[in-house]
Design a protein around this motif. Structure first.
Motif, PDB file in Angstrom:
ATOM      1  N   ALA A 279       0.917  -1.035   0.121  1.00 31.52           N
ATOM      2  CA  ALA A 279      -0.059  -0.051  -0.087  1.00 31.52           C
ATOM      3  C   ALA A 279       0.795   1.151   0.084  1.00 31.52           C
ATOM      4  CB  ALA A 279      -0.859   0.163   1.091  1.00 31.52           C
ATOM      5  N   VAL A 280       1.696   1.412   0.957  1.00 31.47           N
ATOM      6  CA  VAL A 280       2.708   2.715   1.001  1.00 31.47           C
ATOM      7  C   VAL A 280       3.489   2.856  -0.299  1.00 31.47           C
ATOM      8  CG1 VAL A 280       4.364   3.734   2.295  1.00 31.47           C
ATOM      9  CG2 VAL A 280       2.534   2.618   3.363  1.00 31.47           C
ATOM     10  N   GLY A 281       4.208   1.445  -0.572  1.00 29.54           N
ATOM     11  CA  GLY A 281       4.828   1.525  -1.596  1.00 29.54           C
ATOM     12  C   GLY A 281       4.253   1.991  -3.061  1.00 29.54           C
ATOM     13  N   TRP A 282       2.882   1.424  -3.367  1.00 33.64           N
ATOM     14  CA  TRP A 282       2.262   1.729  -4.663  1.00 33.64           C
ATOM     15  C   TRP A 282       1.748   3.281  -4.513  1.00 33.64           C
ATOM     16  CZ3 TRP A 282      -3.062   3.075  -4.924  1.00 33.64           C
ATOM     17  CH2 TRP A 282      -3.594   3.128  -6.181  1.00 33.64           C
ATOM     18  N   ARG A 283       1.639   3.802  -3.325  1.00 35.04           N
ATOM     19  CA  ARG A 283       1.096   5.262  -3.112  1.00 35.04           C
ATOM     20  C   ARG A 283       2.438   6.076  -3.098  1.00 35.04           C
ATOM     21  NH1 ARG A 283       0.153   9.515  -3.811  1.00 35.04           N
ATOM     22  NH2 ARG A 283      -1.932  10.563  -3.190  1.00 35.04           N
ATOM     23  N   PHE A 284       3.299   5.921  -2.498  1.00 33.34           N
ATOM     24  CA  PHE A 284       4.332   6.887  -2.247  1.00 33.34           C
ATOM     25  C   PHE A 284       5.721   6.297  -2.578  1.00 33.34           C
ATOM     26  CE2 PHE A 284       1.347   7.046   1.216  1.00 33.34           C
ATOM     27  CZ  PHE A 284       0.527   8.522   0.914  1.00 33.34           C
ATOM     28  N   GLY A 285       5.662   5.227  -3.208  1.00 38.62           N
ATOM     29  CA  GLY A 285       7.247   4.731  -3.446  1.00 38.62           C
ATOM     30  C   GLY A 285       7.946   5.353  -4.664  1.00 38.62           C
ATOM     31  N   ILE A 293      17.044  -6.976  -8.251  1.00 37.56           N
ATOM     32  CA  ILE A 293      16.274  -7.942  -7.967  1.00 37.56           C
ATOM     33  C   ILE A 293      14.582  -7.990  -7.999  1.00 37.56           C
ATOM     34  CG2 ILE A 293      15.783  -9.865  -5.935  1.00 37.56           C
ATOM     35  CD1 ILE A 293      18.497  -8.673  -4.638  1.00 37.56           C
ATOM     36  N   SER A 294      14.174  -6.913  -7.608  1.00 35.98           N
ATOM     37  CA  SER A 294      12.843  -6.825  -7.397  1.00 35.98           C
ATOM     38  C   SER A 294      12.584  -5.272  -7.930  1.00 35.98           C
ATOM     39  CB  SER A 294      12.022  -7.224  -6.300  1.00 35.98           C
ATOM     40  OG  SER A 294      10.676  -7.045  -6.473  1.00 35.98           O
ATOM     41  N   PRO A 295      12.453  -4.766  -8.978  1.00 36.87           N
ATOM     42  CA  PRO A 295      12.099  -3.333  -9.202  1.00 36.87           C
ATOM     43  C   PRO A 295      11.067  -2.908  -8.851  1.00 36.87           C
ATOM     44  CG  PRO A 295      12.572  -4.611 -11.492  1.00 36.87           C
ATOM     45  CD  PRO A 295      12.292  -5.631 -10.289  1.00 36.87           C
ATOM     46  N   GLY A 296       9.789  -3.506  -8.099  1.00 38.33           N
ATOM     47  CA  GLY A 296       8.714  -2.800  -7.962  1.00 38.33           C
ATOM     48  C   GLY A 296       8.879  -2.507  -6.369  1.00 38.33           C
ATOM     49  N   LYS A 297       9.768  -3.162  -5.815  1.00 44.82           N
ATOM     50  CA  LYS A 297       9.756  -2.760  -4.163  1.00 44.82           C
ATOM     51  C   LYS A 297      10.772  -1.482  -3.886  1.00 44.82           C
ATOM     52  CE  LYS A 297       9.578  -7.528  -2.511  1.00 44.82           C
ATOM     53  NZ  LYS A 297       9.227  -8.053  -3.816  1.00 44.82           N
ATOM     54  N   THR A 298      10.174  -0.615  -3.024  1.00 44.81           N
ATOM     55  CA  THR A 298      10.763   0.823  -2.682  1.00 44.81           C
ATOM     56  C   THR A 298      11.248   0.685  -1.076  1.00 44.81           C
ATOM     57  OG1 THR A 298       8.668   1.680  -2.356  1.00 44.81           O
ATOM     58  CG2 THR A 298       9.467   1.710  -4.636  1.00 44.81           C
ATOM     59  N   ARG A 299      11.965   1.685  -0.899  1.00 47.93           N
ATOM     60  CA  ARG A 299      12.303   2.119   0.543  1.00 47.93           C
ATOM     61  C   ARG A 299      10.948   2.542   1.186  1.00 47.93           C
ATOM     62  NH1 ARG A 299      17.923   5.255  -0.787  1.00 47.93           N
ATOM     63  NH2 ARG A 299      19.018   3.596  -1.983  1.00 47.93           N
ATOM     64  N   GLU A 300      10.185   3.261   0.674  1.00 46.84           N
ATOM     65  CA  GLU A 300       9.198   3.673   1.067  1.00 46.84           C
ATOM     66  C   GLU A 300       8.265   2.618   1.472  1.00 46.84           C
ATOM     67  OE1 GLU A 300      10.713   6.820  -1.066  1.00 46.84           O
ATOM     68  OE2 GLU A 300      10.171   4.864  -1.379  1.00 46.84           O
ATOM     69  N   GLY A 301       8.023   1.383   0.711  1.00 48.41           N
ATOM     70  CA  GLY A 301       7.566   0.319   0.924  1.00 48.41           C
ATOM     71  C   GLY A 301       7.791  -0.519   2.206  1.00 48.41           C
ATOM     72  N   LEU A 302       9.225  -0.729   2.198  1.00 53.89           N
ATOM     73  CA  LEU A 302       9.753  -1.167   3.500  1.00 53.89           C
ATOM     74  C   LEU A 302       9.428  -0.423   4.765  1.00 53.89           C
ATOM     75  CD1 LEU A 302      11.637  -3.184   4.719  1.00 53.89           C
ATOM     76  CD2 LEU A 302      13.639  -1.719   4.291  1.00 53.89           C
ATOM     77  N   ALA A 303       9.357   0.978   4.794  1.00 58.22           N
ATOM     78  CA  ALA A 303       9.039   1.734   5.689  1.00 58.22           C
ATOM     79  C   ALA A 303       7.489   1.461   6.211  1.00 58.22           C
ATOM     80  CB  ALA A 303       9.232   3.200   5.357  1.00 58.22           C
ATOM     81  N   GLY A 304       6.834   1.262   5.167  1.00 59.10           N
ATOM     82  CA  GLY A 304       5.242   0.878   5.498  1.00 59.10           C
ATOM     83  C   GLY A 304       5.182  -0.339   6.038  1.00 59.10           C
ATOM     84  N   ALA A 305       6.020  -1.276   5.588  1.00 62.84           N
ATOM     85  CA  ALA A 305       5.724  -2.573   6.178  1.00 62.84           C
ATOM     86  C   ALA A 305       6.261  -2.843   7.593  1.00 62.84           C
ATOM     87  CB  ALA A 305       6.680  -3.751   5.452  1.00 62.84           C
ATOM     88  N   VAL A 306       7.532  -2.071   7.909  1.00 63.55           N
ATOM     89  CA  VAL A 306       8.004  -1.972   9.298  1.00 63.55           C
ATOM     90  C   VAL A 306       6.936  -1.336  10.245  1.00 63.55           C
ATOM     91  CG1 VAL A 306       9.729  -0.878  10.631  1.00 63.55           C
ATOM     92  CG2 VAL A 306      10.405  -1.862   8.583  1.00 63.55           C
ATOM     93  N   LEU A 307       6.213  -0.244   9.774  1.00 66.97           N
ATOM     94  CA  LEU A 307       5.273   0.589  10.551  1.00 66.97           C
ATOM     95  C   LEU A 307       3.914  -0.283  10.601  1.00 66.97           C
ATOM     96  CD1 LEU A 307       4.199   3.142  11.926  1.00 66.97           C
ATOM     97  CD2 LEU A 307       3.344   3.824   9.812  1.00 66.97           C
ATOM     98  N   PHE A 308       3.374  -0.949   9.655  1.00 66.25           N
ATOM     99  CA  PHE A 308       2.241  -1.790   9.747  1.00 66.25           C
ATOM    100  C   PHE A 308       2.486  -2.882  10.885  1.00 66.25           C
ATOM    101  CE2 PHE A 308      -1.082  -0.396   6.528  1.00 66.25           C
ATOM    102  CZ  PHE A 308      -0.639   0.713   6.519  1.00 66.25           C
ATOM    103  N   ALA A 309       3.559  -3.579  10.601  1.00 65.58           N
ATOM    104  CA  ALA A 309       3.756  -4.878  11.357  1.00 65.58           C
ATOM    105  C   ALA A 309       4.158  -4.810  13.045  1.00 65.58           C
ATOM    106  CB  ALA A 309       5.087  -5.488  10.645  1.00 65.58           C
ATOM    107  N   MET A 310       4.829  -3.313  13.142  1.00 61.77           N
ATOM    108  CA  MET A 310       4.917  -3.109  14.584  1.00 61.77           C
ATOM    109  C   MET A 310       3.716  -2.862  15.298  1.00 61.77           C
ATOM    110  SD  MET A 310       8.766  -0.897  14.280  1.00 61.77           S
ATOM    111  CE  MET A 310       8.716  -0.567  16.091  1.00 61.77           C
ATOM    112  N   VAL A 311       3.142  -1.975  14.643  1.00 64.87           N
ATOM    113  CA  VAL A 311       1.697  -1.801  15.222  1.00 64.87           C
ATOM    114  C   VAL A 311       0.725  -3.012  15.548  1.00 64.87           C
ATOM    115  CG1 VAL A 311      -0.529  -0.607  15.052  1.00 64.87           C
ATOM    116  CG2 VAL A 311       1.423   0.709  14.190  1.00 64.87           C
ATOM    117  N   ALA A 312       0.652  -3.861  14.272  1.00 61.86           N
ATOM    118  CA  ALA A 312      -0.113  -5.183  14.630  1.00 61.86           C
ATOM    119  C   ALA A 312       0.821  -5.961  15.658  1.00 61.86           C
ATOM    120  CB  ALA A 312       0.154  -5.785  13.049  1.00 61.86           C
TER     121      ALA A 312
END
Length: 394
Positions: A279-285, A293-312
């Motif tokens: 979600a974060v990578g698609w919107r702000f990445g 390796i994977s052109p679709g993955k962004t640093r902003e997406g990684l930050a979104g993964a960390v934020l969402f996973a820590m809250v959950a």
């Protein structure tokens, strides 16, 4: 005809001795000539070619009264004269129009109208059929929840089936794309046994089943020719570790008293991490994480993964796990985001090496089973280990 004939001035009417002195009269338009001329010319028929045309000198050729001649010996002069006239005409035309306009296209392209509005930018595409992906995800979730909270042994069976299908996809792609024949039969039997052994005997049973599966791969491959033996058994041992052995940690989580809650938290954190990254990578990445390796993955997406996973993670540890605290959930969520991302990148590395986009087509909108296990498999031992450290093996 000798070579000296090419030096004849271009305004000469015809070849012959009459060119060497002033003309006494018109040359006869026929084959009659005297003996003196016969010494310098060959007897050829002279055919009148129509009225004589004035040459470059204008009237200086008219006083000769010579008719235009044609024949094998006179064609060279005619061609030379014609070329001379063409060259002279081209030179005169070029000099008269030194800046002639270039020829225009028959159908020139229309110029863009500045008054027309610019086309609207295209929206970002999700890359998959979201409707099918959501439907399949909900269906899988229902099966997992039903088996997880009602009959634990049934959930162990779900893990074993997923492992066998994942091994089939992986070995099939290896053989299709690389010609590597990892033996599927010992891998499938050993993988299913590995999951059951981990559930029944814990980590010790999982390691013993892993060793026996690797030995079975070595022996099974001996029934075929030795060519490619090393790469086949290496791929087989890798497949046994990558799919069933890592999946065994999910079965070991299930053995605790609150095992169903632990497995549910493991699944939720992994899914939330992937969803936040997407979600974060698609919107702000904008900044690529690993473009090779994977052109679709962004640093902003990684930050979104960390934020969402820590809250959950904080919520799950506080309300789902006995004796768990929110700060443990923060650490657990951070670890899950890292392991899930690395697992996704590892799977992408394998698929890029194989030259494929998905490992299979079994799940519409998702690809194959291995395309859904890529984040779960490396995350399972991380969650199992941290839960043992935080709240014990239960």
């Amino acid at each position: 005809m000798n070579d000296s004939s090419w030096g004849t001035p271009p305004h000469a009417g015809y070849w012959g001795p009459s060119d060497q002195g002033p003309a006494q009269g018109a040359a006869p338009a026929g084959p009659t000539y005297d003996a003196h001329d016969a010494q310098h010319t060959r007897p050829m028929p002279i055919v009148p070619d129509g009225p004589a045309e004035p040459r470059y000198g204008g009237d200086q050729d008219d006083d000769r009264g010579a008719a235009r001649l044609s024949g094998p010996l006179f064609r060279d002069e005619q061609f030379r004269d014609e070329a001379f006239r063409n060259d002279r005409f081209r030179d005169e035309t070029t000099s008269a129009q030194p800046y002639a306009a270039a020829p225009q296209k028959q159908n020139p392209e229309p110029m863009p109208d500045s008054s027309q509005p610019a086309p609207a930018p295209q929206k970002k595409s999700a890359g998959r059929d979201l409707g099918a992906a959501i439907g399949v995800g909900v269906g899988l979730g229902a099966v997992i929840i039903a088996s997880l909270f009602f009959v634990k042994a049934a959930f162990v069976g779900v893990i074993a089936v997923a492992v066998v299908v994942g091994l089939w996809e992986l070995t099939s792609r290896l053989q299709e794309r690389k010609g590597i024949k990892a033996p599927l039969v010992p891998l499938a039997l050993g993988g299913a046994a590995m999951v059951v052994a981990g559930y029944v005997r814990g980590a010790e049973g999982a390691w013993v089943a892993m060793a026996l599966t690797a030995l079975a791969v070595l022996v099974w491959r001996m029934t075929e020719p030795p060519e490619g033996y090393l790469k086949d058994v290496t791929a087989g041992v890798f497949a046994a570790f990558y799919v069933p052995f890592l999946a065994t940690f999910v079965a070991m989580m299930l053995t605790a008293e609150d095992g169903a809650a632990r497995v549910l938290m493991f699944l939720l954190l992994t899914v939330v991490s992937d969803t936040g990254a997407y979600a974060v990578g698609w919107r702000f990445g904008t900044h690529k994480l690993a473009p090779r390796i994977s052109p679709g993955k962004t640093r902003e997406g990684l930050a979104g993964a960390v934020l969402f996973a820590m809250v959950a993670g904080a919520l799950c540890m506080q309300f789902l796990i006995d004796d768990g605290t929110w700060w443990q959930g923060l650490l657990l969520g951070l670890a899950v985001a890292g392991s899930a991302t690395l697992g996704d990148l590892g799977e992408s590395m394998i698929k890029r090496d194989l030259g494929i986009k998905d490992m299979g087509t079994l799940l519409p909108g998702h690809g194959g089973i291995m395309d859904r296990l890529d984040s779960l498999l490396p995350t399972a031992p991380v969650v199992w280990l941290l839960l043992v450290l935080f709240v014990g093996s239960g």
